[in-house]
Design an enzyme around this catalytic site. Sequence first.
Site, mmCIF file in Angstrom:
data_model
loop_
_atom_site.group_PDB
_atom_site.id
_atom_site.type_symbol
_atom_site.label_atom_id
_atom_site.label_comp_id
_atom_site.label_asym_id
_atom_site.label_seq_id
_atom_site.Cartn_x
_atom_site.Cartn_y
_atom_site.Cartn_z
ATOM 1 N N GLU A 185 9.191 -4.102 10.732
ATOM 2 C CA GLU A 185 9.615 -2.807 10.167
ATOM 3 C C GLU A 185 10.187 -1.893 11.248
ATOM 4 O O GLU A 185 9.529 -1.643 12.277
ATOM 5 C CB GLU A 185 8.426 -2.127 9.450
ATOM 6 C CG GLU A 185 8.836 -0.788 8.826
ATOM 7 C CD GLU A 185 7.833 -0.236 7.816
ATOM 8 O OE1 GLU A 185 6.877 -0.946 7.453
ATOM 9 O OE2 GLU A 185 8.032 0.926 7.407
ATOM 10 N N GLU A 214 -1.615 -5.721 8.241
ATOM 11 C CA GLU A 214 -0.785 -4.913 9.132
ATOM 12 C C GLU A 214 -1.352 -4.897 10.544
ATOM 13 O O GLU A 214 -2.563 -4.711 10.726
ATOM 14 C CB GLU A 214 -0.768 -3.478 8.576
ATOM 15 C CG GLU A 214 0.619 -2.886 8.520
ATOM 16 C CD GLU A 214 0.617 -1.488 7.938
ATOM 17 O OE1 GLU A 214 0.789 -1.359 6.722
ATOM 18 O OE2 GLU A 214 0.452 -0.517 8.705
ATOM 19 N N LYS A 241 -1.073 -9.531 2.941
ATOM 20 C CA LYS A 241 -0.375 -9.058 4.138
ATOM 21 C C LYS A 241 -1.332 -8.203 4.954
ATOM 22 O O LYS A 241 -1.975 -7.299 4.401
ATOM 23 C CB LYS A 241 0.885 -8.270 3.755
ATOM 24 C CG LYS A 241 1.598 -7.650 4.968
ATOM 25 C CD LYS A 241 3.043 -7.274 4.671
ATOM 26 C CE LYS A 241 3.238 -6.000 3.892
ATOM 27 N NZ LYS A 241 2.692 -4.790 4.540
ATOM 28 N N ASP A 261 0.838 -1.201 0.000
ATOM 29 C CA ASP A 261 0.000 0.000 0.000
ATOM 30 C C ASP A 261 0.875 1.254 0.000
ATOM 31 O O ASP A 261 0.374 2.379 -0.081
ATOM 32 C CB ASP A 261 -1.032 -0.013 1.142
ATOM 33 C CG ASP A 261 -0.407 -0.085 2.517
ATOM 34 O OD1 ASP A 261 0.841 -0.087 2.621
ATOM 35 O OD2 ASP A 261 -1.170 -0.133 3.512
ATOM 36 N N SER A 262 2.215 1.047 0.015
ATOM 37 C CA SER A 262 3.155 2.151 -0.205
ATOM 38 C C SER A 262 2.936 2.769 -1.586
ATOM 39 O O SER A 262 3.457 3.844 -1.871
ATOM 40 C CB SER A 262 4.601 1.661 -0.080
ATOM 41 O OG SER A 262 4.823 0.529 -0.899
ATOM 42 N N ASP A 304 -1.114 -6.283 -0.264
ATOM 43 C CA ASP A 304 -1.404 -5.619 1.016
ATOM 44 C C ASP A 304 -2.902 -5.440 1.205
ATOM 45 O O ASP A 304 -3.603 -5.013 0.270
ATOM 46 C CB ASP A 304 -0.757 -4.227 1.026
ATOM 47 C CG ASP A 304 0.388 -4.125 2.000
ATOM 48 O OD1 ASP A 304 0.532 -5.009 2.869
ATOM 49 O OD2 ASP A 304 1.153 -3.142 1.890
HETATM 50 O O1 KIV Z 1 3.558 -1.130 1.636
HETATM 51 C C1 KIV Z 1 4.742 -1.506 1.676
HETATM 52 O O2 KIV Z 1 5.559 -1.248 0.778
HETATM 53 C C2 KIV Z 1 5.163 -2.295 2.835
HETATM 54 C C3 KIV Z 1 6.612 -2.603 2.988
HETATM 55 C C4 KIV Z 1 7.387 -1.404 3.355
HETATM 56 C C5 KIV Z 1 6.848 -3.719 3.946
HETATM 57 O O3 KIV Z 1 4.350 -2.662 3.627
#
Ligand code: KIV
Length: 250
Positions: free
Chosen positions: A174, A112, A110, A43-44, A82
Amino acid sequence: MKTPFDLLQMKQANEKISMLTAYDVCFSRLAEAAGIDLILVGDSLANVVLGLKSTRDVGMSEMKLFTSAVCRGALTTHVVADMPWGSDHSLDQALLNTADLINCGATSVKIEGNKSAIIRSVVKDQCPVMGHIGLTPQTAKSRRQTGQTKEEANTILNEALELEQAGVFCIVLEHIPTELGKLISNRLSIPTIGIGAGPHCNGQVLVLHDVLGLDPSRSPPFAKQFESLEQKTIEALSSYNNWVKSTGID
Ligand code: KIV
């Protein structure tokens, strides 16, 4: 394609796991060609692709769009998608949204934060889940390293143990101290993937734009850069611009 069992075996054999973010068909194809073990549709993308302030600014529609694109480029690599902010706040939502991302082609999702009750049900529903603790950008109030005090370190260790019990196949750690990364990696049977968590984790994840040096002014201090494409890209685009203006058009 690396399965959770393959990753477990890699940890046991002390073989490091590589994970890299990708957001489109072009770079997922290149990441696959480079032999990256896991591709993360992070989600980055809110920050590095869409120029938004927070990862909370993207939702399921963006994650589905980008996950589908990445999966079209990486046909034989494990793709982790994510779960965006708000997509896993109730069990019903989590089950629906994880299934949606798997339908887009993701191999796993993933989630969080320490949402072990929800994660247990998602795993029971046959969806492989990767955890993510330490600095969790969806809820963090600052970018400071977490786990520096004994109390914080204990909380993160206990979260890791709970997530392992809940059935995650792997955990991203992280921006935590090296010693805590080492302690958690030693205590867990499943692999840990670090980003700013020291050299003792079982793998490493980085954001594509940081690795390539595409926008270094935005990179966090714990990012690692393997190329400087910002300047090289500007030079290539300037050459094109100059060619159009001076030589003419082909
Ligand atoms: O969204 C992302 O890129 C991440 C990584 C930094 C682990 O969650």
